[in-house]
Design a protein around this motif. Structure first.
Motif, PDB file in Angstrom:
ATOM      1  N   ALA A 249       0.832  -1.211   0.000  1.00 50.78           N
ATOM      2  CA  ALA A 249       0.000   0.000   0.000  1.00 50.78           C
ATOM      3  C   ALA A 249       0.863   1.255   0.000  1.00 50.78           C
ATOM      4  O   ALA A 249       0.550   2.229  -0.701  1.00 50.78           O
ATOM      5  N   SER A 250       1.957   1.247   0.745  1.00 53.70           N
ATOM      6  CA  SER A 250       2.805   2.440   0.793  1.00 53.70           C
ATOM      7  C   SER A 250       3.487   2.689  -0.556  1.00 53.70           C
ATOM      8  O   SER A 250       3.614   3.835  -0.985  1.00 53.70           O
ATOM      9  N   VAL A 251       3.912   1.642  -1.236  1.00 54.10           N
ATOM     10  CA  VAL A 251       4.507   1.807  -2.563  1.00 54.10           C
ATOM     11  C   VAL A 251       3.462   2.325  -3.550  1.00 54.10           C
ATOM     12  O   VAL A 251       3.752   3.216  -4.360  1.00 54.10           O
ATOM     13  N   TYR A 252       2.249   1.807  -3.478  1.00 48.39           N
ATOM     14  CA  TYR A 252       1.171   2.241  -4.362  1.00 48.39           C
ATOM     15  C   TYR A 252       0.859   3.718  -4.141  1.00 48.39           C
ATOM     16  O   TYR A 252       0.758   4.488  -5.101  1.00 48.39           O
ATOM     17  N   VAL A 253       0.716   4.133  -2.903  1.00 49.01           N
ATOM     18  CA  VAL A 253       0.393   5.527  -2.588  1.00 49.01           C
ATOM     19  C   VAL A 253       1.541   6.440  -3.003  1.00 49.01           C
ATOM     20  O   VAL A 253       1.313   7.513  -3.580  1.00 49.01           O
ATOM     21  N   THR A 254       2.772   6.038  -2.756  1.00 46.98           N
ATOM     22  CA  THR A 254       3.923   6.845  -3.139  1.00 46.98           C
ATOM     23  C   THR A 254       3.984   7.028  -4.653  1.00 46.98           C
ATOM     24  O   THR A 254       4.249   8.128  -5.146  1.00 46.98           O
ATOM     25  N   THR A 255       3.711   5.991  -5.395  1.00 45.99           N
ATOM     26  CA  THR A 255       3.704   6.072  -6.855  1.00 45.99           C
ATOM     27  C   THR A 255       2.620   7.029  -7.339  1.00 45.99           C
ATOM     28  O   THR A 255       2.865   7.859  -8.226  1.00 45.99           O
ATOM     29  N   LEU A 256       1.427   6.920  -6.772  1.00 46.41           N
ATOM     30  CA  LEU A 256       0.347   7.824  -7.171  1.00 46.41           C
ATOM     31  C   LEU A 256       0.680   9.276  -6.855  1.00 46.41           C
ATOM     32  O   LEU A 256       0.420  10.170  -7.666  1.00 46.41           O
ATOM     33  N   VAL A 257       1.278   9.531  -5.706  1.00 44.28           N
ATOM     34  CA  VAL A 257       1.652  10.894  -5.333  1.00 44.28           C
ATOM     35  C   VAL A 257       2.698  11.429  -6.304  1.00 44.28           C
ATOM     36  O   VAL A 257       2.613  12.586  -6.748  1.00 44.28           O
ATOM     37  N   CYS A 258       3.663  10.609  -6.663  1.00 44.98           N
ATOM     38  CA  CYS A 258       4.699  11.046  -7.614  1.00 44.98           C
ATOM     39  C   CYS A 258       4.094  11.369  -8.980  1.00 44.98           C
ATOM     40  O   CYS A 258       4.478  12.366  -9.608  1.00 44.98           O
ATOM     41  N   ILE A 259       3.155  10.563  -9.441  1.00 49.76           N
ATOM     42  CA  ILE A 259       2.516  10.822 -10.725  1.00 49.76           C
ATOM     43  C   ILE A 259       1.729  12.122 -10.675  1.00 49.76           C
ATOM     44  O   ILE A 259       1.790  12.942 -11.603  1.00 49.76           O
ATOM     45  N   VAL A 260       1.001  12.349  -9.593  1.00 52.23           N
ATOM     46  CA  VAL A 260       0.227  13.584  -9.460  1.00 52.23           C
ATOM     47  C   VAL A 260       1.149  14.796  -9.423  1.00 52.23           C
ATOM     48  O   VAL A 260       0.884  15.820 -10.062  1.00 52.23           O
ATOM     49  N   VAL A 261       2.257  14.696  -8.713  1.00 50.17           N
ATOM     50  CA  VAL A 261       3.204  15.814  -8.635  1.00 50.17           C
ATOM     51  C   VAL A 261       3.808  16.084 -10.012  1.00 50.17           C
ATOM     52  O   VAL A 261       3.933  17.240 -10.419  1.00 50.17           O
ATOM     53  N   LEU A 262       4.164  15.045 -10.743  1.00 50.46           N
ATOM     54  CA  LEU A 262       4.716  15.242 -12.078  1.00 50.46           C
ATOM     55  C   LEU A 262       3.698  15.876 -13.021  1.00 50.46           C
ATOM     56  O   LEU A 262       4.060  16.650 -13.911  1.00 50.46           O
ATOM     57  N   MET A 263       2.407  15.572 -12.845  1.00 53.45           N
ATOM     58  CA  MET A 263       1.381  16.152 -13.698  1.00 53.45           C
ATOM     59  C   MET A 263       1.159  17.631 -13.399  1.00 53.45           C
ATOM     60  O   MET A 263       0.589  18.355 -14.222  1.00 53.45           O
ATOM     61  N   CYS A 264       1.592  18.095 -12.252  1.00 50.43           N
ATOM     62  CA  CYS A 264       1.412  19.507 -11.892  1.00 50.43           C
ATOM     63  C   CYS A 264       2.416  20.420 -12.594  1.00 50.43           C
ATOM     64  O   CYS A 264       2.193  21.622 -12.692  1.00 50.43           O
TER      65      CYS A 264
END
Length: 51
Positions: A11-26
């Motif tokens: 779960a922590s790897v999944y959440v970290t990946t999603l956060v990184c993708i969202v930050v890159l999209m910004c």
């Protein structure tokens, strides 16, 4: 390996990946443009296969 530790780790790897993708999209960077091109190509391919 304990199941709880495995689930928390996954779960922590999944959440970290999603956060990184969202930050890159910004930010307007080459990674964002490349990702959006891939998504657009996938959508066009799916539409072509369906219709």
């Amino acid at each position: 390996m304990d199941r709880v530790v495995f689930y928390y780790g996954t779960a922590s790897v999944y959440v970290t990946t999603l956060v990184c993708i969202v930050v890159l999209m910004c930010f307007d960077c080459p990674w964002r443009r490349a990702w959006l091109r891939i998504v657009d190509a996938f959508i066009a391919s799916a539409k072509h296969m369906l219709f």
